[in-house]
Design a protein around this motif. Structure first.
Motif, short mmCIF file in Angstrom:
data_model
loop_
_atom_site.label_atom_id
_atom_site.label_comp_id
_atom_site.label_asym_id
_atom_site.label_seq_id
_atom_site.Cartn_x
_atom_site.Cartn_y
_atom_site.Cartn_z
N ASP A 243 -21.13 99.19 65.70
CA ASP A 243 -21.35 100.27 64.62
C ASP A 243 -22.16 99.60 63.75
OD1 ASP A 243 -19.59 102.09 65.87
OD2 ASP A 243 -17.81 101.57 64.56
N GLY A 244 -22.22 98.60 63.23
CA GLY A 244 -23.11 97.93 62.06
C GLY A 244 -24.54 97.86 62.77
N LEU A 245 -24.50 97.31 63.97
CA LEU A 245 -25.96 97.35 64.67
C LEU A 245 -26.31 98.63 64.89
CD1 LEU A 245 -27.90 95.46 66.26
CD2 LEU A 245 -26.49 95.79 68.16
N VAL A 246 -25.72 99.89 65.37
CA VAL A 246 -26.20 100.95 65.26
C VAL A 246 -26.81 101.70 63.96
CG1 VAL A 246 -25.90 103.29 66.04
CG2 VAL A 246 -24.91 101.59 67.31
N VAL A 247 -25.88 101.50 62.94
CA VAL A 247 -26.26 101.81 61.91
C VAL A 247 -27.59 100.97 61.27
CG1 VAL A 247 -25.63 101.90 59.44
CG2 VAL A 247 -23.94 102.44 60.96
N ALA A 248 -27.74 99.70 61.59
CA ALA A 248 -29.05 99.23 61.06
C ALA A 248 -30.34 99.54 61.90
CB ALA A 248 -28.66 97.63 61.52
N LEU A 249 -30.04 99.93 63.28
CA LEU A 249 -31.25 100.46 64.24
C LEU A 249 -31.54 101.85 63.62
CD1 LEU A 249 -29.97 99.37 67.45
CD2 LEU A 249 -31.97 98.47 66.05
N GLU A 250 -30.55 102.66 63.45
CA GLU A 250 -30.98 104.02 62.79
C GLU A 250 -31.58 104.08 61.50
OE1 GLU A 250 -27.08 106.20 63.47
OE2 GLU A 250 -27.45 106.50 65.49
N ARG A 251 -30.91 103.59 60.45
CA ARG A 251 -31.53 103.50 59.17
C ARG A 251 -32.62 102.48 58.71
NH1 ARG A 251 -25.72 104.53 55.94
NH2 ARG A 251 -25.07 106.42 57.10
N GLY A 252 -32.90 101.71 59.60
CA GLY A 252 -33.89 100.70 59.34
C GLY A 252 -33.60 99.40 58.39
N THR A 253 -32.36 99.19 58.35
CA THR A 253 -31.78 98.29 57.44
C THR A 253 -32.15 96.89 58.31
OG1 THR A 253 -29.88 99.42 57.03
CG2 THR A 253 -29.39 97.09 56.52
N PRO A 254 -32.45 95.62 57.45
CA PRO A 254 -32.88 94.40 57.92
C PRO A 254 -31.78 93.95 59.02
CG PRO A 254 -33.14 94.50 55.77
CD PRO A 254 -32.66 95.72 56.10
N LEU A 255 -32.08 93.93 60.18
CA LEU A 255 -31.27 93.65 61.04
C LEU A 255 -30.42 92.20 61.18
CD1 LEU A 255 -29.97 94.93 63.60
CD2 LEU A 255 -31.72 94.17 65.11
N ALA A 256 -31.28 91.18 60.72
CA ALA A 256 -30.87 89.78 60.73
C ALA A 256 -29.79 89.65 59.86
CB ALA A 256 -32.07 88.91 60.30
N GLU A 257 -30.09 90.34 58.68
CA GLU A 257 -28.85 90.22 57.66
C GLU A 257 -27.42 90.84 58.16
OE1 GLU A 257 -28.96 88.56 54.91
OE2 GLU A 257 -31.12 88.10 55.14
N VAL A 258 -27.69 92.22 58.60
CA VAL A 258 -26.50 92.74 59.31
C VAL A 258 -25.78 91.95 60.24
CG1 VAL A 258 -25.74 94.77 60.61
CG2 VAL A 258 -27.50 94.91 58.77
N LEU A 259 -26.61 91.26 61.12
CA LEU A 259 -25.91 90.46 62.18
C LEU A 259 -25.36 89.33 61.87
CD1 LEU A 259 -28.60 90.78 65.22
CD2 LEU A 259 -26.30 91.79 64.97
N ARG A 260 -25.89 88.72 60.82
CA ARG A 260 -25.41 87.52 60.12
C ARG A 260 -24.20 87.95 59.49
NH1 ARG A 260 -30.80 85.65 58.94
NH2 ARG A 260 -30.78 86.82 56.72
N ALA A 261 -23.89 89.04 58.89
CA ALA A 261 -22.65 89.25 58.09
C ALA A 261 -21.75 89.65 59.11
CB ALA A 261 -23.14 90.66 57.17
N GLN A 262 -22.21 90.41 60.25
CA GLN A 262 -21.34 90.70 61.39
C GLN A 262 -20.69 89.38 62.21
OE1 GLN A 262 -19.92 93.74 62.25
NE2 GLN A 262 -21.09 94.95 61.15
N ALA A 263 -21.65 88.30 62.07
CA ALA A 263 -21.04 87.17 63.03
C ALA A 263 -20.04 86.54 61.91
CB ALA A 263 -22.25 86.34 63.27
#
Length: 295
Positions: A243-263
């Motif tokens: 869900d975090g990855l999908v939201v980042a892809l749809e809204r253009g959020t920096p993906l690296a920051e999202v993935l680090r937080a999710q990890a």
């Protein structure tokens, strides 16, 4: 050449050959610096599945179909009408990563039912032999229990297989999340990061990601393919990660920051699961201590 000299030469050659074979064995073989650094300096090649020739595995259900013919198919249809739940069976087979259909699973249930009936008949025969009298009610109950137990036992075993696979995926999830975060941070695209992780990992979650990547490359949007991964499994941490990855892809959020937080969240979830497992098994862990205590 004298026999003594010939024997000494042959013995020397055999001894040298055995010594070289032992020295070249993996436990005694020296690991080169290139072998130590290779996984970190160069990427693994991407093999083509079109070049791999694999013989189709022989399926037990197909063999039974050829041998038994329409009888086993009629039994499978009867079990399907009696039990129902095709959606649940289909979902569990998809969660298991199996290519079997619901009809194949029903045939396996019929096979298990036949085996249970045979086991019940053997138990009834032993009971009759020991007691010395033939009790039709006991024989009927034992045979019926074996028949029903075979059908329900196959369904229970499928649930256990799915649970075990999801536990393995949950244990692999923090490492996969870290690898995806590192790949995206290094400049990879989401598809490229998933491809790299799939080629470097060989676990159950890696297989699911490979299937997701295959669907994305076949034309399915990446967001929809990731959502299909969540639908096939029932893991809450994986669902939150996707869900975090999908939201980042749809809204253009920096993906690296999202993935680090999710990890990081995946690591914390793994620690909490480990603490909860230790708390549930606290009494069982005290059993060796109590047994060894001198009363």
């Amino acid at each position: 050449m004298s026999p003594t000299l010939l024997g000494m030469s042959l013995g020397l050659v055999a001894a040298v050959g055995i010594l070289l074979a032992v020295r070249a064995a993996p436990p005694l073989r020296a690991i080169r610096l290139e072998d130590r650094l290779a996984p970190y300096l160069r990427d693994t090649p991407s093999p083509s599945r079109l070049l791999s020739v694999t013989a189709p595995a022989s399926r037990m259900t197909g063999l039974i179909r050829r041998l038994a013919g329409p009888s086993i198919a009629d039994g499978a249809r009867f079990v399907d009408r009696l039990l129902g739940g095709r959606a649940s069976v289909r979902r569990r087979l998809a969660a298991l990563g199996s290519d079997d259909t619901v009809e194949d699973f029903r045939i396996e249930q019929v096979i298990w039912a036949v085996l249970g009936l045979v086991a019940g008949s053997v138990a009834a025969l032993l009971f009759t032999t020991v007691s010395g009298t033939l009790n039709l009610l006991s024989v009927t109950l034992l045979c019926g229990a074996g028949l029903v137990g075979g059908v329900l036992g196959r369904d229970w075993w499928l649930t256990q297989e799915v649970t075990k696979r999801e536990q393995i995926m949950l244990a692999e999830f923090p490492i996969i999340a870290e690898l995806l975060a590192l790949a995206v941070t290094a400049g990879e695209s989401p598809v490229g990061a998933i491809d790299r992780v799939c080629r470097l990992s060989g676990g159950q979650l890696g297989q699911e990601l490979a299937e997701t990547l295959g669907r994305a490359r076949a034309g399915v949007p990446l967001v929809e393919a990731l959502q299909g991964l969540v639908d096939r499994t029932s893991l809450a941490p994986l669902a939150r990660f996707v869900d975090g990855l999908v939201v980042a892809l749809e809204r253009g959020t920096p993906l690296a920051e999202v993935l680090r937080a999710q990890a990081a969240d995946a690591r914390e979830a793994g620690k909490r699961e480990l603490l909860d497992s230790g708390g549930r098994k606290e009494i069982a862990m005290m059993v060796p201590v109590v047994k060894g205590y001198p009363f």
